[in-house]
Design an enzyme around this catalytic site. Sequence first.
Site, PDB file in Angstrom:
ATOM      1  NE  ARG A 108     -15.172  -7.220  22.771  1.00 18.95           N
ATOM      2  CZ  ARG A 108     -16.220  -6.773  22.093  1.00 18.95           C
ATOM      3  NH1 ARG A 108     -16.155  -5.622  21.471  1.00 18.95           N
ATOM      4  NH2 ARG A 108     -17.325  -7.479  22.021  1.00 18.95           N
ATOM      5  NE  ARG A 111     -22.770  -8.737  19.723  1.00 18.60           N
ATOM      6  CZ  ARG A 111     -23.547  -9.295  20.646  1.00 18.60           C
ATOM      7  NH1 ARG A 111     -23.853  -8.641  21.742  1.00 18.60           N
ATOM      8  NH2 ARG A 111     -24.005 -10.509  20.474  1.00 18.60           N
ATOM      9  CG  HIS A 146     -15.212 -15.467  23.403  1.00 16.21           C
ATOM     10  ND1 HIS A 146     -15.488 -15.788  24.703  1.00 16.21           N
ATOM     11  CD2 HIS A 146     -15.395 -14.139  23.297  1.00 16.21           C
ATOM     12  CE1 HIS A 146     -15.815 -14.689  25.364  1.00 16.21           C
ATOM     13  NE2 HIS A 146     -15.778 -13.677  24.532  1.00 16.21           N
TER      14      HIS A 146
END
Lengths: 716, 567
Positions: free
Chosen positions: A391, A421, A451
Site C-alpha cells: 500500500r 485490500r 506482503h
Amino acid sequence: MARQKAREQRRDPVERSFNREWSWLRFNERVLEEAEDPQNPLLERIKFAAIFATNLDEFFMVRVAGLYRQLEAELPASGIDGRTPRQQIDGVAVLAHELTARHEQAVTQLLAELEPAGWRVRGATELPAPERSYLRRYYRQLLYPVITPTIVGPKHPFPVLPSGALTLIVGLNERRERALRRARTSARKPRRVVGLLPLPRVLPRFVELPHGRGPRTFVPTESILADMIEELFTGYRVLSVATVRLTRDADIALDEEATEDMRRALAKRLLGRRHGAVVRLEHSAELDTVLQRWLSDELGLEAQQRYVGRTLLRCGDLLQLYAASDRAELKYAPLQPLQPLRPRQQSVFEWLRARPQLVHHPYHSFDPVAALVAEAAEDPDVLAIKQTLYRTSGDSPVIAGLTRAAERGKHVTAVVELRARFDEERNIEWAKRLEYAGAHVVYGLVGLKTHCKALLVVRREADGIRRYVHLGTGNYNDATARLYTDLGLMTCDEAIGEDVSALFNVITGATEPPVWRKVEMSPTGLRRRLLELIEREVDRSRPAARGRIVAKMNALVDAELIEALYAASRAGVRVDLIVRGTCCLRPGVRGLSEHIRVRSLVGRWLEHPRVLWLRNGGQDELYLSSADWMPRNLDHRIELMFPVEEPQHREYLSAVLELQLKDNVKARELTAEGRYRRVERRGAALDSQLAIYDYTRRWQQAAPAPERRFIPLARP
Amino acid sequence: MLARVIAPRWYRGRMPRRVATRASGLGRAGTAPASRAVAPPPTRQQQPSAARPPGRLLATVDIGSRALRLAIGEVVAGQPVKRLESASVPMAVGIDTFSRGGIRAATTEDVVRTLEEFSRILAAYGLTPADCRATATTAVRDARNREVFLDRVTSRTGFRVEVIEAIEETRLVHQLVRHLLGAAFERGHVMLLALGAGGTHVIVQQDGRLRLAETLHFGLLRLAQGTAGDPITRRGARRFVDKVVRSIDRLHDLHDVDRLVVVNSELYRVAAALGSPRRTPAGLSMTRAALRRLGQVLEQYSARELAEESGLDQAAAELARLAFAELEAFCQPTRASHVVLPESSMLDSLLLDARLRSEPQTEGVADQQQVTEAAAWAVARRYRTDELHAAKVRALALELYDGLQPLLGLGPRSRLLLSVAAILHEVGLFVSTHAHGQHSAYLIANSEIMGLTGEELQRVALVARHHRRADRGIASLELGPLPAGQRVELLKLISVLRLADALDADQQQGVVQLTVQVEGEELRVRAATHRDDPEVFADLLRVFRDKGELFQDVFGLTPTLTEVLVA
C-alpha cells in the site's frame, strides 16, 4: 504429567481459545474506548469514532460475509474454537449491536462536546432561513447535476445499491393526477411506491457553511437532499424520508482466509464485489416499519442484520471534520519526527556502510528510507533498485524515486501487490505510471499476496558490488509512516543482501525459494522457524533461568503457534504478548497458559510492528517481521522475518518492548475470560508511545558518533 | 499484465486445485509474445555500465535435467568467488528427454521464458546474456532435437548455450570440491560422488592422487522414472545402483575409502533440515550413524512431509530420497566414518571454472592439466600399464616437445594431448600384445578423461594408435577424415611420441636426460644415460632409426642419436 495431559485433552477447543471474530470486535471496542476517553483531545476522539466505524464496515464486508458464506455452504465448525458459523454469527450480532449502540452514544456525546468548541453539525431543517438558502444554492449548483433519483415499483426492480454508499429511501404516494395519467381511467387508486436517491460519492459528506466569526457549521449532505426531496419526486407525495446503507460481501476473503474445503464449497459463488450479498443493513430511525419489512424481504436479511442509527450513518466520514480542523488544541500535540543521526552531506550509502541502522517510525522520520530511493535514483553507480509495494500513495517520494531511477535507465523492479485490500484501483494507477517510465513491474505470484516489505539497491563500489537493503514491518508509505508505528532495518549486510536478492527472484518467478542465509520466508519456512524458535526457548529454559518470549504483533490467530505457546507456558517459559488486535490465545489459565500474559496497546499511533524477542539461554535474539501469526500470513502470503543483530539495536528494541510492557495508560490486559481490562496503575503514568519517543531521542543522542573512516574516492 | 502473475511450482502443490488450474491457465494465456512485448528492452538499461566494463562479475546459466539455474558471482582478489545472486527454476527438460527422447515445445517455451527472466536479473548488474556462460548437460545433450532447441533458445534469448560432456561435468565438480575442501580433500582416501539428475559422477582419490574418475550414465531422474515415489520400485532402483557399485568396487577396492563427499543440492536440503548434521565451513558433515538415522526418517516420511520439512517441492524431495539411496549404496562397501555434503551445485562449479578461465596467468590452467594427466593415469592403471615406462616416455616426449617447440609451432593444448597419449600409449597391451596400438586407440577413445573433450580424446587415441613402428610412413597412417591443420598436428605429435618411445625401447628407463639440437638436415638427440652397454645402445639406435622415419617425413630432418654417459 499424565493427569495434566488428560486434563488438557478434556479441555474443548472453546476453552482453549477465543473466537477470532469476537476477539476482533473486542479490539474495536478498545478503539471505541479511545473515542469515549475524555483524556483524549476532542478531535482525536472523533477520529477514533470514525476509525471504529470504518473498521466495523470492513469487518462486515470481509469477516461477517465470510461467516454467512460458510453458513450457506453448510460448512461445519470453522473457527479455531470449534464454533459453528451460526454460533459465530449470532455472537457477532449481539456484540456488534451492543458496540454500535455505544458508538452512537459516543458520537452523540462528541458532537455535543464540539458545540462549546465552536463547531456544530446540524441538519438542513434545523437551520435558519439565510443558511438554508445557501444550502439550496449548493444543492442546485453542485448536488443536483450528480444525483439520480429512481423509483422502485412493479416495472422498476430494486436496483443494486453499492456497498457502503448512503441512499435516501423515500416512501411516496402517487398524486391523484399522476395516477390518472398512468391509468387513463378514474378507477385506479394512487399507488404507494418507493423512491431511492443514492448520495453522490464525488462530493464531501459534510457541507460547511460560510461562517465568518461565528461557529463553524457542518451539514450532512443527506439532510440537504431530504430537504429538497419534494422537488425531486414530483408527482408524488412524500410520506417518509430515511437514510439507508448496505454493507455487502466484499468477496475477497477467498484468496487467503478460506481453507481448501471452503474454497471448493464456495467456488461457485465468486461474484463481483458490487453484487456481493448484503450482510448488514443500516438505516436511520425515520424508516417506517412498512419499508423496514419490505427492505428486509427484498434483501433477504435476518432481523439481527438490521442496525438502526439514531445519529449519523457512515461515521467514517467524521474524518472530514478531523481533517478540516486547524485547531491544534483539539488534537494531539504534534511530535516532530526525529532525524536519525546522519551527518549532513553524507550519502545514505556511506552512512549505512558505517553501520546498519534501525528506524522506528513515526518516532523516526521516514526520510532516510525515501533518501535511499532518491539517492539511488540519481547515483551513477547504482545499477538496480528492487522494491515491494503493498500500500503506498501515488505521490509518495518512494514512487517518485523509482520513476526517476527507471527514467535514468536503471534497472527498476517494482513488485506491486494489486490485491491489497480495497487499494486495488489506486495501485493499478501508479503501477502503470512506473511501467511507462521503464520499470519492470510485476504483480507477484498467483495465490500469494506479496506482503513483505523489502527494498534492495545494487551498487557498484570500489571494492565490488554492494547491496543496500531496507526491510520493514510496514508499508512504503510516507503518510502512514506518520500514523503507524513500524520498524525498519537498513543495512548492507552481505548475507541479508543475498537473501533479499533471492527474495525478489522468488517473487518474479525466477527462482524457487533457496536456503536462506539469515531471513526466513513464508509460506515455505516461516511457520516452522517460529515453532522451532519457541521450542528452542522451551529447551533452554531452566528453573533458575526461565525462558522468556516477548512477541508483538497485530493478530494472533494461528492454532499451531498458539499451541506451541501453551506448551512453552507449561514448560515454565514466561510469555509476554503484545497483540494489538485479534487474539485467540486464552492467557492465564492454570495448567494451560498461566505464564502467558497478553496485552493490547491502542494509542495515538496504530501499533504495527511484528517483533519477536527470545531469551535464548541468555543470548537474546530479536527478529522483526511483516507477518502476523495468522494462517493467512504464514500459509498464503509472502512474508519475511529477519534478525536484528546489532547489539545496540537489540538493546533499543528490548527497551522499547519493556516500555510497552510497562504501559499503564493505553494498555489493556486480556483476561482468561476474554475481556480486556485497563492495567492497574501503580506509580507514575506511563504512556508507552510517548515514553518511546523520549527514549528514542535519548538513545539516539547517546549513540556513538559514526566512526571516521577514510574511503578512497572511486572516481574524481 | 496477467502474463506476469506467475504460479510458482514450489507453491503449486500447496494451492487448491481450482486456483492452480487458473494459475497455469493464466501463464499459458499470456505466454511469451505478451511478456516479450512489455519487457523493457535490454539496451535501455544502464548507461553508466555501458561506459565501463562490468568489472569482475561472472555469470553462468545451467540448463540442467531438472532445473534452470543462474548464478552471478563476483571475483574479489584472494577470495573464493562471492555469490551475488542465484536462481533456480524447476524445468522438465530431463523428463522430456529421458521419457520422450526430445524436449517438448512447451518445455522449450518455459526455458525461453525463464531465460528471459534471468536476463532481467543479469540486467540488474549491467550484464547481458552475452556476458554469461550458459551450459547444458545430459538432458540437452541426449535430446533428439537438441540443435533445434539450442537454436530457438539462442535466437529468442541471446544466450549461447554450450553443451558440455559428462566427463566435463565430472571435472567441474572435482575442481570445485578441491577448491572447497582444500587440503582436506588431498588427504586420505576420498570418494567424491556427484549425484546429478542426469548423470552420476564418481571420483576416488588417494592422498591427492586421482584413482578413478567415472561418469555413470544414469542420474536421479532416470532412476526416478517409474518409481514415482513407490518404495518397491525404489528398492529396485537401489538394487540397480548396488550392481553398479559392485562393478566399480571390482575396478578399485572401495573398502579403503575413508571419507565420502557428496554433491547433491536436494540431499543437502533434506540433510540440513532432518539429518541434524554438524555444520562445517566445507558443508554438512554426517557420521555413518547420523546417516542411518536420516535413512530411517526418510523411510517414514511421505514425499509431502519431506517437502514441507525441507522446503523443496515434492518432486525434488523424492529425488533427495533417491539420492540418499544412491549414497547409501556407494557408502556400503567403504569404511568411511563420515560423509561431507558441501553446499554447492553445478553453478558454483561453473562460476569457479569461469574464474579460473579468466585468470590464465595463475595456476588455474596448470592445475587443470595436472588433473587431466591424473585422470589419464587412472585410466592407465585400470589397464595395468607399465607405469614406469609410460612415465619415462611421457617425460621424454615432453622434453623433445619443449626442445623442438619453435619447430613444432603447436600450442599448450597439443602438449597436453601428447602427454596423455604418452601415458596411455600402451594400454592396448591389456587386450593383446598383437596390434596393441589399435587396442590402445579404442580403449582411449571409449574412456573418459577429465579435462578433455570427446573430440580431443579421439585425437589422443590416434596418436597412441600410431606410436608403433609397424606403421612406417605418412601414407600408412590411418588418421581418418580430419581438417588439414589437425592432421599435421597429429603427424607431429605421433613423430615425437615415436622418438620418445624409441628412447625407452628397452623399458629400462635408462635415459635420464635429453638435449636436442637442429644442425643442418639433422636433428641431433643427445641422450644422457647411466648404463655403459654398447649392445643395448645398438638396439636402441636401431629402433630410434626405424621410428625416426616418420619424423623425417614430417619435419624433413633426420634424427640422430648419440649417447653420453653420466656418472
